[in-house]
Design a protein around this motif. Structure first.
Motif, mmCIF file in Angstrom:
data_model
loop_
_atom_site.group_PDB
_atom_site.id
_atom_site.type_symbol
_atom_site.label_atom_id
_atom_site.label_comp_id
_atom_site.label_asym_id
_atom_site.label_seq_id
_atom_site.Cartn_x
_atom_site.Cartn_y
_atom_site.Cartn_z
ATOM 1 N N ARG A 65 63.533 -45.524 -37.567
ATOM 2 C CA ARG A 65 62.813 -44.962 -36.296
ATOM 3 C C ARG A 65 62.344 -46.123 -35.299
ATOM 4 O O ARG A 65 62.305 -47.372 -36.014
ATOM 5 C CB ARG A 65 61.248 -44.654 -36.956
ATOM 6 C CG ARG A 65 60.619 -43.978 -35.532
ATOM 7 C CD ARG A 65 59.242 -43.387 -35.896
ATOM 8 N NE ARG A 65 58.409 -44.395 -36.487
ATOM 9 C CZ ARG A 65 57.715 -45.389 -35.748
ATOM 10 N NH1 ARG A 65 57.848 -45.320 -34.581
ATOM 11 N NH2 ARG A 65 57.080 -46.143 -36.489
ATOM 12 N N ILE A 66 62.672 -45.982 -34.156
ATOM 13 C CA ILE A 66 62.480 -47.012 -33.153
ATOM 14 C C ILE A 66 61.111 -47.651 -33.124
ATOM 15 O O ILE A 66 59.987 -46.692 -33.370
ATOM 16 C CB ILE A 66 62.706 -46.325 -31.709
ATOM 17 C CG1 ILE A 66 63.069 -47.420 -30.689
ATOM 18 C CG2 ILE A 66 61.692 -45.431 -31.394
ATOM 19 C CD1 ILE A 66 63.579 -47.043 -29.452
ATOM 20 N N ASN A 67 61.051 -48.823 -33.106
ATOM 21 C CA ASN A 67 59.951 -49.515 -33.294
ATOM 22 C C ASN A 67 59.066 -49.618 -31.900
ATOM 23 O O ASN A 67 58.941 -50.489 -31.173
ATOM 24 C CB ASN A 67 59.940 -50.907 -33.760
ATOM 25 C CG ASN A 67 58.805 -51.727 -34.034
ATOM 26 O OD1 ASN A 67 57.681 -51.071 -34.172
ATOM 27 N ND2 ASN A 67 58.740 -53.054 -34.107
ATOM 28 N N ALA A 68 58.258 -48.606 -31.676
ATOM 29 C CA ALA A 68 57.514 -48.442 -30.300
ATOM 30 C C ALA A 68 56.393 -47.500 -30.588
ATOM 31 O O ALA A 68 56.562 -46.588 -31.601
ATOM 32 C CB ALA A 68 58.378 -48.012 -29.449
ATOM 33 N N THR A 69 54.982 -47.372 -29.865
ATOM 34 C CA THR A 69 54.114 -46.462 -30.116
ATOM 35 C C THR A 69 54.223 -45.099 -29.467
ATOM 36 O O THR A 69 53.725 -44.096 -30.015
ATOM 37 C CB THR A 69 52.785 -47.301 -29.865
ATOM 38 O OG1 THR A 69 53.109 -47.531 -28.280
ATOM 39 C CG2 THR A 69 52.440 -48.429 -30.570
ATOM 40 N N HIS A 70 54.937 -45.152 -28.448
ATOM 41 C CA HIS A 70 55.318 -43.795 -27.773
ATOM 42 C C HIS A 70 56.419 -44.159 -26.585
ATOM 43 O O HIS A 70 56.804 -45.238 -26.664
ATOM 44 C CB HIS A 70 53.948 -43.402 -27.081
ATOM 45 C CG HIS A 70 53.233 -44.385 -26.232
ATOM 46 N ND1 HIS A 70 53.956 -45.240 -25.213
ATOM 47 C CD2 HIS A 70 52.128 -44.554 -26.410
ATOM 48 C CE1 HIS A 70 52.884 -46.143 -24.818
ATOM 49 N NE2 HIS A 70 51.810 -45.641 -25.406
ATOM 50 N N CYS A 71 56.888 -42.955 -26.025
ATOM 51 C CA CYS A 71 58.107 -43.227 -25.216
ATOM 52 C C CYS A 71 57.806 -44.195 -24.035
ATOM 53 O O CYS A 71 58.794 -44.790 -23.686
ATOM 54 C CB CYS A 71 58.281 -41.986 -24.516
ATOM 55 S SG CYS A 71 57.177 -41.045 -23.678
#
Length: 210
Positions: free
Chosen positions: A97-103
């Protein structure tokens, strides 16, 4: 980085940026699947669609890259220990999964957003939150809008790396004004690049390549 052996499963809100990167030649995924935009409001349906898309992707290729935030996209109030990573882990291996909290965080990191906000309380949006507004804010009325949006004294800023807002403002100015009136705050474009998004995608592609 080559994505040809990777299937991407993403929230439909980011379909604009991902399709742009594919047309640009940066992305060449084996397959690209999108869930319905705005499912953060419906965690049960989000889980259903996400698992369905992952399983479809697994029928095509072994490596899956999920483009969903980790902290804010899926919030299960009935079981706070169940996270989006729990759901992904249950689907088997070779899924990153991409390492970010939201888009918004995928397009501009926290420090960059703070710098762009210049001390103001800003409501951050992506082009998808403009294009798919009726899905993203499904079930919201003017009263709920009044409770949530006017506190953003810096207004709404759209993190735009694809030239979406220029075209939207030229072609549908009435829609943008109506959206802004409904929110009770101004909406303005915030031009950025896709470099952060590209680097986050590459990071997980490298991890999947192992």
């Amino acid at each position: 980085m080559d994505f040809e052996n990777i299937a991407i499963v993403s929230c439909g809100t980011l379909s604009l940026e991902l399709n742009y990167l594919r047309q640009e030649g940066f992305l060449n995924p084996a397959h690209l699947y999108f869930t319905t935009p705005g499912l953060h409001e419906d965690p049960r349906e989000l889980e259903k669609q996400l698992t369905d898309k992952i399983r479809k992707a697994q029928e095509k290729t072994e490596k899956i890259l999920v483009v969903y935030g980790g902290k804010f996209c899926y919030v299960n109030t009935g079981d706070v220990t169940r996270t989006i990573d729990t759901i992904i882990h249950e689907q088997g291996g070779n899924i990153a999964r991409i390492n970010a909290t939201h888009c918004m965080d995928m397009l501009a990191g926290k420090e960059q957003r703070q710098e762009l906000a210049n001390g103001e309380k800003v409501l951050w949006l992506t082009p998808g939150w403009i294009k798919f507004r009726h899905q993203v804010y499904k079930g919201w009325d003017k009263g709920l809008a009044n409770e949530n949006f006017p506190k953003h004294t810096g207004g709404a800023m759209v993190l735009d790396a694809i030239g979406f807002m220029d075209q939207y403002m030229a072609e549908k100015p009435e829609e943008l004004l109506e959206y802004s009136d409904w929110m009770g705050i101004p909406i303005q474009p915030c031009p950025i690049t896709l470099e952060r998004f590209k680097s986050l995608l590459e990071e997980q592609a490298i991890a999947l390549a192992g």
